[in-house]
Design a protein around this motif. Structure first.
Motif, short mmCIF file in Angstrom:
data_model
loop_
_atom_site.label_atom_id
_atom_site.label_comp_id
_atom_site.label_asym_id
_atom_site.label_seq_id
_atom_site.Cartn_x
_atom_site.Cartn_y
_atom_site.Cartn_z
N ARG A 279 0.82 -1.22 0.00
CA ARG A 279 0.00 0.00 0.00
C ARG A 279 0.85 1.27 0.00
O ARG A 279 0.34 2.35 -0.23
CB ARG A 279 -0.92 0.02 1.23
CG ARG A 279 -1.90 -1.14 1.30
CD ARG A 279 -2.91 -0.92 2.43
NE ARG A 279 -3.83 -2.02 2.55
CZ ARG A 279 -3.74 -3.00 3.45
NH1 ARG A 279 -2.72 -2.98 4.30
NH2 ARG A 279 -4.62 -3.97 3.52
N HIS A 280 2.15 1.11 0.27
CA HIS A 280 3.04 2.27 0.36
C HIS A 280 4.10 2.32 -0.73
O HIS A 280 4.63 3.40 -1.02
CB HIS A 280 3.74 2.29 1.73
CG HIS A 280 2.81 2.51 2.88
ND1 HIS A 280 2.04 1.50 3.43
CD2 HIS A 280 2.52 3.63 3.60
CE1 HIS A 280 1.32 1.99 4.42
NE2 HIS A 280 1.60 3.27 4.55
N VAL A 281 4.45 1.16 -1.29
CA VAL A 281 5.50 1.10 -2.32
C VAL A 281 4.85 0.67 -3.64
O VAL A 281 4.35 -0.45 -3.75
CB VAL A 281 6.60 0.10 -1.92
CG1 VAL A 281 7.69 0.06 -2.99
CG2 VAL A 281 7.20 0.48 -0.56
N PRO A 282 4.84 1.55 -4.66
CA PRO A 282 4.18 1.24 -5.93
C PRO A 282 4.64 -0.07 -6.55
O PRO A 282 3.83 -0.82 -7.12
CB PRO A 282 4.55 2.43 -6.82
CG PRO A 282 4.79 3.56 -5.85
CD PRO A 282 5.39 2.92 -4.64
N GLU A 283 5.94 -0.37 -6.46
CA GLU A 283 6.47 -1.60 -7.05
C GLU A 283 5.76 -2.84 -6.50
O GLU A 283 5.39 -3.75 -7.26
CB GLU A 283 7.97 -1.70 -6.77
CG GLU A 283 8.61 -2.99 -7.27
CD GLU A 283 10.02 -3.18 -6.76
OE1 GLU A 283 10.55 -4.30 -6.91
OE2 GLU A 283 10.60 -2.22 -6.21
N TYR A 284 5.53 -2.85 -5.20
CA TYR A 284 4.88 -3.99 -4.58
C TYR A 284 3.38 -3.98 -4.83
O TYR A 284 2.75 -5.04 -4.96
CB TYR A 284 5.20 -4.03 -3.08
CG TYR A 284 6.59 -4.53 -2.80
CD1 TYR A 284 6.83 -5.86 -2.51
CD2 TYR A 284 7.68 -3.67 -2.86
CE1 TYR A 284 8.11 -6.32 -2.27
CE2 TYR A 284 8.97 -4.12 -2.64
CZ TYR A 284 9.18 -5.45 -2.34
OH TYR A 284 10.46 -5.90 -2.13
N GLY A 285 2.80 -2.79 -4.90
CA GLY A 285 1.38 -2.69 -5.23
C GLY A 285 1.09 -3.20 -6.63
O GLY A 285 0.11 -3.92 -6.86
#
Length: 433
Positions: free
Chosen positions: A373-379
């Motif tokens: 929810r905080h890091v675009p790559e992981y989202g």
């Protein structure tokens, strides 16, 4: 990974129970030196250490002690910690391994028709180590993280208690206010069905009919007071609540009072658990500050990771040098998948092993869910994996995101660097010593 000269090692197998430790000690040639039982207490452990030391002193060809026992809840903690730090055994470089009981159970299958007794179990555990099955296991890391681990595991216990209580009260919620329990999304009046405003409505209004009979002004005032004016569109909430009350089933009046008592008890339990979790969170942060602040700061530098998730991961991982690669860490957490191939067939639905550390897997999963929810790559990675299948979307996507997150955690801790958002190496391995 440690190196052991098996030819000069005494292999001590310990079958642990709450009251006693049954011990069998053999060398590489299967010569038996100790076969006895000791009380599972301090005097019994000291007696065992003296017997091991005498054995080593009388057999000069032996210079290393490897003690192996199954991880049996808390019963194996004291004896493992004692043997790994015992001054009597220090000249013989003792290694202590707490192995997964599944590993020894599978090893037992190679002994066809073997009886199951405590002495034979101790021998089996010693032979398990003698045959080199402990090569991929990590030795006991002491009690450095034990106190923190008890706190983080207790927090998980409290979280599970809340989940269990919410699951239990679903039937009572449906009986009292059938439509409210079924609504979701924009049609649900409350963002949290178990929150303060929702519980106030369910407790202070005896039935849905009472909500219908209350005036618009009275209901608005009630919602504003109970929510402490935190509801953005209170008029819409009031409208949705009255619609839910209107569409709900009606019960005989004699049923509402018992349902209210049951629901009130459940809400009180949830609130108590939540209060205890806050106290545990404070204790976790206090406990970890005096242990390994560097690793703690590194994990907290990852967006979305607070002291609780960082403390939970650190308590279960311990010293990162115990793992030679992120694959080893993932395997320890049980974040691996069983393959099912036969001929030209390759299964696409492979279950996760779940054979590793349940607590570490939980904290990695919760941390990864927060990070996405905080890091675009992981989202983006989560969304991609979510869209790939038609069933188990969230569970599968979160498990794969957790596996990706393991590589980040391992890389940062090994390199001893804060999270900067830069791409780490695809894999960063520690060469075995």
């Amino acid at each position: 990974m440690i190196k052991i000269n098996y030819m000069s090692t005494l292999f001590v197998g310990i079958d642990v129970s709450s009251k006693s430790n049954v011990v069998c000690a053999i060398d590489f040639d299967e010569n038996k030196y100790i076969s006895s039982s000791f009380k599972n207490n301090q005097p019994g452990a000291e007696e065992l250490s003296i017997m091991i030391a005498d054995c080593m002193a009388h057999h000069k060809n032996l210079n290393t002690v490897v003690a192996t026992l199954e991880s049996t809840s808390v019963y194996s903690v004291h004896i493992a910690n004692f043997l790994s730090t015992c001054e009597t055994l220090m000249p013989y470089k003792p290694y202590v391994f707490c192995v997964n009981p599944k590993m020894t159970a599978n090893y037992r299958k190679s002994y066809i028709g073997m009886d199951k007794t405590d002495p034979l179990d101790a021998y089996l555990i010693a032979d398990f180590a003698r045959c080199g099955r402990i090569k991929k296991c990590e030795p006991w890391r002491g009690s450095q993280f034990l106190a923190l681990k008890r706190l983080t595991r207790h927090r998980l216990h409290l979280a599970e208690c809340i989940t269990r209580e919410k699951t239990y009260m679903v039937s009572n919620l449906y009986l009292k206010f059938s439509e409210l329990q079924l609504l979701d999304g924009d049609s649900q009046p409350f963002s949290n069905l178990y929150g303060a405003t929702s519980s106030a409505v369910l407790m202070e209004y005896l039935s849905p009919q009472e909500i219908m009979d209350s005036s618009e002004e009275e209901l608005l005032h009630f919602l504003a007071d109970k929510s402490k004016n935190r509801i953005a569109d209170i008029a819409k909430t009031s409208e949705l609540l009255k619609k839910a009350a209107r569409d709900s089933y009606r019960l005989d009046k004699c049923m509402y009072e018992p349902l209210n008592v049951s629901l009130a008890s459940s809400f009180n339990c949830i609130q108590t658990y939540q209060k205890e979790i806050k106290l545990i969170d404070q204790a976790i942060e206090k406990s970890i500050n005096g242990m390994n602040p560097n690793a703690f700061i590194i994990l907290k530098s990852i967006p979305g990771i607070g002291p609780v998730w960082a403390g939970g991961m650190l308590a279960e991982i311990g010293d990162i040098t115990a793992f030679h690669s992120s694959d080893a860490l993932a395997k320890y957490a049980g974040l691996t998948w069983r393959k099912s191939d036969s001929g030209d067939f390759a299964s696409e639905d492979n279950p996760i092993t779940k054979a590793g550390n349940t607590y570490l897997r939980y904290y990695l999963g919760e941390a990864a869910n927060s990070v996405r929810r905080h890091v675009p790559e992981y989202g983006e990675y989560y969304a991609k994996k979510y869209a790939e299948v038609a069933k188990h979307q969230h569970k599968r996507a979160l498990a794969l995101t957790s596996r990706k997150f393991v590589r980040l955690v391992f890389g940062l801790l090994v390199k001893n660097q804060l999270y900067t958002g830069e791409q780490l190496d695809p894999e960063y391995n520690i060469e075995p010593n």
